[in-house]
Scaffold this motif. Structure first.
Motif, PDB file in Angstrom:
ATOM      1  N   ILE A  72       0.841  -1.210   0.000  1.00 52.89           N
ATOM      2  CA  ILE A  72       0.000   0.000   0.000  1.00 52.89           C
ATOM      3  C   ILE A  72       0.874   1.257   0.000  1.00 52.89           C
ATOM      4  N   VAL A  73       1.855   1.305   0.903  1.00 55.75           N
ATOM      5  CA  VAL A  73       2.590   2.558   1.105  1.00 55.75           C
ATOM      6  C   VAL A  73       3.707   2.820   0.100  1.00 55.75           C
ATOM      7  N   PHE A  74       4.289   1.761  -0.472  1.00 50.99           N
ATOM      8  CA  PHE A  74       5.405   1.999  -1.390  1.00 50.99           C
ATOM      9  C   PHE A  74       4.941   2.595  -2.714  1.00 50.99           C
ATOM     10  N   ASN A  75       3.659   2.488  -3.005  1.00 53.69           N
ATOM     11  CA  ASN A  75       3.140   3.062  -4.251  1.00 53.69           C
ATOM     12  C   ASN A  75       2.400   4.374  -4.017  1.00 53.69           C
ATOM     13  N   ASN A  76       2.391   4.834  -2.763  1.00 52.17           N
ATOM     14  CA  ASN A  76       1.583   6.005  -2.455  1.00 52.17           C
ATOM     15  C   ASN A  76       2.265   6.845  -1.369  1.00 52.17           C
ATOM     16  N   GLN A  77       2.800   7.981  -1.802  1.00 52.37           N
ATOM     17  CA  GLN A  77       3.581   8.811  -0.874  1.00 52.37           C
ATOM     18  C   GLN A  77       2.739   9.323   0.299  1.00 52.37           C
ATOM     19  N   ALA A  78       1.487   9.693   0.016  1.00 51.00           N
ATOM     20  CA  ALA A  78       0.613  10.222   1.077  1.00 51.00           C
ATOM     21  C   ALA A  78       0.371   9.155   2.142  1.00 51.00           C
ATOM     22  N   LYS A  79       0.164   7.921   1.693  1.00 49.90           N
ATOM     23  CA  LYS A  79      -0.075   6.825   2.645  1.00 49.90           C
ATOM     24  C   LYS A  79       1.203   6.467   3.401  1.00 49.90           C
ATOM     25  N   ARG A  80       2.347   6.629   2.735  1.00 43.27           N
ATOM     26  CA  ARG A  80       3.618   6.371   3.407  1.00 43.27           C
ATOM     27  C   ARG A  80       3.822   7.378   4.551  1.00 43.27           C
ATOM     28  N   LYS A  81       3.418   8.629   4.297  1.00 37.34           N
ATOM     29  CA  LYS A  81       3.524   9.679   5.329  1.00 37.34           C
ATOM     30  C   LYS A  81       2.634   9.331   6.526  1.00 37.34           C
TER      31      LYS A  81
END
Length: 198
Positions: A72-81
């Motif tokens: 989920i997070v490696f493809n989405n910077q906002a979710k990684r934050k």
């Protein structure tokens, strides 16, 4: 007590460096392993993770499945934050706890393994910051061999990390690890002796 933080890109050889430091007498702690504890079942971190990413991240054992979170997070910077805002401050608290406990126990050297040391702003916890670096292709080959993961997925993870040049510039010492384990051991031991004056 001397505190050494070891950072570096995925596949560069951080874990091997920490293993060598353990053999040399350091008390070692992995920020990554503390990350698991930061969202273990029954903790506030667990509740925050499920609230942020949904029940699909819960594995069969009831714990949070790191691979699901990763995808989920490696493809989405906002979710990684969002992930970072949930986990990083909790890991820092645990690192501080380990350092303080070791200081109280009169431990000579504590070595911290932390891939996101600079990104998370944890470098102030250490007296000495070492980065372990290796060529892009060498790292890629090591991760493929170790995990069997898809090469494209690995490249994404590698590219999501801080650039090696930035780590080298910000670290006190750089350990280049393009050779074998014996050479790494030699380099780490030399640096250990210079740092601990032993």
């Amino acid at each position: 007590m001397i505190t050494i933080a070891v950072t570096g890109g995925i596949g560069a050889g951080k874990s091997e460096t920490i293993d060598i430091l353990r053999k040399l007498g350091a008390s070692t702690v992995s920020a990554d392993q503390l990350g698991h504890a930061a969202y273990a079942q029954g903790t506030p971190g667990y509740a925050d993770m499920v609230k942020a990413f949904g029940n699909k991240i819960i594995g069969e054992d009831g714990e949070i499945d790191r691979q699901s979170v990763g995808s989920i997070v490696f493809n989405n910077q906002a979710k990684r934050k969002i992930l970072e805002s949930i986990v990083w401050h909790r890991i820092r608290e645990m690192l501080e706890g380990v350092i303080n406990q070791n200081r109280d126990n009169h431990t000579d050297v504590t070595a911290i393994e932390a891939a996101v040391l600079f990104e998370a702003g944890w470098e102030d916890l250490a007296d000495h910051v070492w980065t372990v670096e290796s060529s892009y292709h060498q790292r890629l080959a090591r991760i493929v061999e170790k995990t069997g993961m898809d090469e494209r997925a690995i490249r994404k993870r590698m590219d999501a990390q801080l650039a090696p040049e930035i780590r080298i510039e910000r670290a006190d010492e750089t350990i280049f690890n393009d050779d074998d384990l014996a050479a790494l051991e030699q380099n780490v031991t030399k640096l250990w002796k210079a740092t601990t004056k032993t």
